[in-house]
Motif scaffolding. Structure first.
Motif, PDB file in Angstrom:
ATOM      1  N   ILE A 275      69.396  36.457  54.824  1.00 57.23           N
ATOM      2  CA  ILE A 275      68.086  35.522  54.924  1.00 57.23           C
ATOM      3  C   ILE A 275      68.059  34.885  56.245  1.00 57.23           C
ATOM      4  O   ILE A 275      69.087  34.096  56.649  1.00 57.23           O
ATOM      5  N   PHE A 276      66.826  35.096  56.665  1.00 58.23           N
ATOM      6  CA  PHE A 276      66.645  34.349  58.058  1.00 58.23           C
ATOM      7  C   PHE A 276      65.422  33.454  57.844  1.00 58.23           C
ATOM      8  O   PHE A 276      64.409  33.767  57.599  1.00 58.23           O
ATOM      9  N   SER A 277      65.761  32.088  58.691  1.00 58.71           N
ATOM     10  CA  SER A 277      64.941  31.018  58.022  1.00 58.71           C
ATOM     11  C   SER A 277      64.515  30.405  59.347  1.00 58.71           C
ATOM     12  O   SER A 277      65.435  29.856  60.018  1.00 58.71           O
ATOM     13  N   THR A 278      63.272  30.051  59.703  1.00 59.56           N
ATOM     14  CA  THR A 278      62.673  29.533  60.872  1.00 59.56           C
ATOM     15  C   THR A 278      62.098  28.203  60.606  1.00 59.56           C
ATOM     16  O   THR A 278      61.376  28.051  59.523  1.00 59.56           O
ATOM     17  N   ASP A 279      61.969  27.374  61.671  1.00 64.62           N
ATOM     18  CA  ASP A 279      60.971  26.122  61.712  1.00 64.62           C
ATOM     19  C   ASP A 279      61.005  25.916  63.093  1.00 64.62           C
ATOM     20  O   ASP A 279      61.808  25.793  63.916  1.00 64.62           O
ATOM     21  N   ILE A 280      59.790  25.448  63.536  1.00 68.14           N
ATOM     22  CA  ILE A 280      59.521  25.059  64.842  1.00 68.14           C
ATOM     23  C   ILE A 280      60.242  23.447  64.982  1.00 68.14           C
ATOM     24  O   ILE A 280      60.272  23.292  66.084  1.00 68.14           O
ATOM     25  N   SER A 281      60.354  22.855  64.054  1.00 64.53           N
ATOM     26  CA  SER A 281      60.938  21.535  63.935  1.00 64.53           C
ATOM     27  C   SER A 281      62.560  21.494  64.020  1.00 64.53           C
ATOM     28  O   SER A 281      63.073  21.871  62.773  1.00 64.53           O
TER      29      SER A 281
ATOM     30  N   GLU B 207      74.393  23.401  53.115  1.00 66.68           N
ATOM     31  CA  GLU B 207      75.682  23.075  52.997  1.00 66.68           C
ATOM     32  C   GLU B 207      75.938  22.439  51.453  1.00 66.68           C
ATOM     33  O   GLU B 207      77.081  22.711  50.881  1.00 66.68           O
ATOM     34  N   HIS B 208      75.087  21.414  51.208  1.00 72.95           N
ATOM     35  CA  HIS B 208      75.233  20.556  50.068  1.00 72.95           C
ATOM     36  C   HIS B 208      75.453  21.551  48.770  1.00 72.95           C
ATOM     37  O   HIS B 208      76.076  21.374  47.664  1.00 72.95           O
ATOM     38  N   LEU B 209      74.525  22.691  48.843  1.00 74.68           N
ATOM     39  CA  LEU B 209      74.445  23.580  47.672  1.00 74.68           C
ATOM     40  C   LEU B 209      75.606  24.790  47.963  1.00 74.68           C
ATOM     41  O   LEU B 209      75.419  25.682  46.796  1.00 74.68           O
ATOM     42  N   GLY B 210      76.221  24.802  48.754  1.00 74.32           N
ATOM     43  CA  GLY B 210      77.211  25.919  49.059  1.00 74.32           C
ATOM     44  C   GLY B 210      76.851  27.152  49.429  1.00 74.32           C
ATOM     45  O   GLY B 210      77.333  28.343  48.970  1.00 74.32           O
ATOM     46  N   LEU B 211      75.523  26.923  50.437  1.00 73.89           N
ATOM     47  CA  LEU B 211      74.864  28.302  50.594  1.00 73.89           C
ATOM     48  C   LEU B 211      74.824  28.390  52.330  1.00 73.89           C
ATOM     49  O   LEU B 211      73.995  29.047  52.708  1.00 73.89           O
ATOM     50  N   SER B 212      75.538  27.736  52.809  1.00 70.22           N
ATOM     51  CA  SER B 212      75.569  27.684  54.106  1.00 70.22           C
ATOM     52  C   SER B 212      75.819  29.246  54.963  1.00 70.22           C
ATOM     53  O   SER B 212      75.262  29.763  55.975  1.00 70.22           O
ATOM     54  N   ASP B 213      76.525  29.846  54.239  1.00 68.48           N
ATOM     55  CA  ASP B 213      77.004  31.384  54.645  1.00 68.48           C
ATOM     56  C   ASP B 213      75.888  32.301  54.384  1.00 68.48           C
ATOM     57  O   ASP B 213      75.668  33.260  54.905  1.00 68.48           O
ATOM     58  N   ALA B 214      74.919  31.879  53.243  1.00 68.82           N
ATOM     59  CA  ALA B 214      74.078  32.895  52.957  1.00 68.82           C
ATOM     60  C   ALA B 214      72.485  32.958  53.592  1.00 68.82           C
ATOM     61  O   ALA B 214      71.965  33.842  53.514  1.00 68.82           O
ATOM     62  N   ILE B 215      72.435  31.625  54.417  1.00 66.21           N
ATOM     63  CA  ILE B 215      71.157  31.869  55.217  1.00 66.21           C
ATOM     64  C   ILE B 215      71.258  31.339  56.833  1.00 66.21           C
ATOM     65  O   ILE B 215      72.226  30.510  57.063  1.00 66.21           O
ATOM     66  N   ASN B 216      70.739  31.868  57.456  1.00 69.44           N
ATOM     67  CA  ASN B 216      70.760  31.782  59.014  1.00 69.44           C
ATOM     68  C   ASN B 216      69.380  30.778  59.250  1.00 69.44           C
ATOM     69  O   ASN B 216      68.274  31.485  59.067  1.00 69.44           O
ATOM     70  N   PHE B 217      69.579  29.968  59.769  1.00 68.59           N
ATOM     71  CA  PHE B 217      68.407  28.883  60.306  1.00 68.59           C
ATOM     72  C   PHE B 217      68.390  28.913  61.696  1.00 68.59           C
ATOM     73  O   PHE B 217      69.502  28.917  62.637  1.00 68.59           O
ATOM     74  N   PHE B 218      67.237  28.876  62.225  1.00 70.23           N
ATOM     75  CA  PHE B 218      66.716  29.106  63.672  1.00 70.23           C
ATOM     76  C   PHE B 218      65.591  28.042  63.840  1.00 70.23           C
ATOM     77  O   PHE B 218      64.531  28.061  63.207  1.00 70.23           O
ATOM     78  N   GLU B 219      65.838  27.251  64.786  1.00 72.75           N
ATOM     79  CA  GLU B 219      64.651  26.619  65.384  1.00 72.75           C
ATOM     80  C   GLU B 219      63.901  27.485  66.192  1.00 72.75           C
ATOM     81  O   GLU B 219      64.161  27.844  67.550  1.00 72.75           O
ATOM     82  N   ALA B 220      62.568  27.789  65.689  1.00 72.29           N
ATOM     83  CA  ALA B 220      61.978  29.043  66.453  1.00 72.29           C
ATOM     84  C   ALA B 220      60.387  28.992  65.964  1.00 72.29           C
ATOM     85  O   ALA B 220      60.298  28.654  64.854  1.00 72.29           O
ATOM     86  N   ASP B 221      59.711  29.231  66.753  1.00 73.01           N
ATOM     87  CA  ASP B 221      57.935  29.719  66.245  1.00 73.01           C
ATOM     88  C   ASP B 221      58.088  31.017  65.651  1.00 73.01           C
ATOM     89  O   ASP B 221      58.399  32.013  66.339  1.00 73.01           O
TER      90      ASP B 221
END
Length: 290
Positions: A138-144, A156-170
């Motif tokens: 899973i790749f998740s982006t937000d401009i903010s 992290e709170h839900l134990g899913l840090s390794d499951a999702i790649n977060f990016f600050e991006a448009d």
């Protein structure tokens, strides 16, 4: 109003008269928040508000009377079968987005291996999908940057840090995103879709407390929606699905765009019967439900 067993008359009277705008349900939510107790425990005990609790309770009710959303006051929001932290400056999840996730799940032709979410906000969509599809990338982006930081904390709170790649991006414009072209099985988003001219007329709880970037779809409300759909042509796998939350306000300009697109489209309504969802694919047979 019947006094709950165990609650003192003084506590009940204080709660009843403490605000002119908050509903009884909202008062109970704030009481639970201030006391650290659930209502059944309050009812079962000889509960009374201490002076410190009264001051804090009054302060929070003043915030609610000013129009601040109850979820933002307590800093938490339930979503489907889990709960996330929320904060100022990040879009507050709504029930319609729960419907987006639920409707997407039944439209997928098969379990997705690669998922992209655009405009993750608190992260609720990606978190829900990560809980459902444990083997998906899973790749998740937000401009903010603020939204991305909060989404990471929720993961992290839900134990899913390794499951999702977060990016600050448009949109999908992050480093390395090129390798996803032609491979995305699900591209999902609750993008900004409100026409700029409508922003001043929104309810205060939305206009004053949700970030403008999460609301403003520019002149006709379709600016970001069109950009997402244009990008999806390059990024979707042959059986990939785009799933977007939209609004009937943008149906006319949206139809104009759809009439010229090479994508296949289907629209969906929410529980109230209002146009709320748009599904797109490269081929019509990619839709699980017609």
């Amino acid at each position: 109003m019947k006094r709950p067993a165990g609650m003192s008359n003084q506590a009940l009277e204080f709660i009843r008269t403490a605000s002119t705008k908050a509903s009884w349900q909202e008062k109970i939510i704030l009481l639970e928040f201030v006391s650290g107790l659930r209502m059944p425990d309050i009812v079962a005990s000889e509960f009374d508000l201490s002076p410190v609790m009264k001051n804090e309770y009054t302060r929070l009710l003043i915030e609610r009377d000013s129009g601040k959303p109850i979820d933002l006051i307590i800093g938490k929001k339930p979503f489907l079968d889990f709960e996330v932290n929320i904060e100022d400056g990040v879009f507050i999840p709504r029930p319609e987005t729960e419907e987006l996730v639920e409707n997407t799940l039944i439209r997928l032709p098969k379990d997705p291996q690669i998922i992209v979410e655009i405009g993750t906000g608190t992260g609720v969509i990606s978190l829900a999908l990560a809980r459902k599809f444990k083997d998906a990338r899973i790749f998740s982006t937000d401009i903010s940057s603020r939204a991305v930081a909060l989404a990471k904390r929720n993961a992290e709170h839900l134990g899913l840090s390794d499951a999702i790649n977060f990016f600050e991006a448009d949109l999908i414009h992050f480093s390395g995103s090129e390798i996803l072209k032609g491979k995305v099985n699900l591209l999902i988003s609750n993008p900004p879709y409100i026409p700029s001219s409508r922003i001043p007329h929104l309810d205060d709880e939305v206009r004053l407390y949700d970030p403008p970037l999460a609301l403003d779809g520019m002149d006709d409300g379709c600016s970001v929606v069109r950009r997402i759909l244009d990008l999806s042509i390059d990024y979707l796998s042959p059986d990939g699905l785009v799933s977007l939350e939209i609004d009937g306000l943008i149906e006319k300009p949206l139809n104009s765009y759809l009439s010229q697109s090479t994508l296949e489209f289907k629209k969906g309504v929410d529980i109230r019967g209002n146009l709320r969802f748009l599904y797109a694919s490269l081929h019509e047979n990619s839709f699980s439900i017609q």
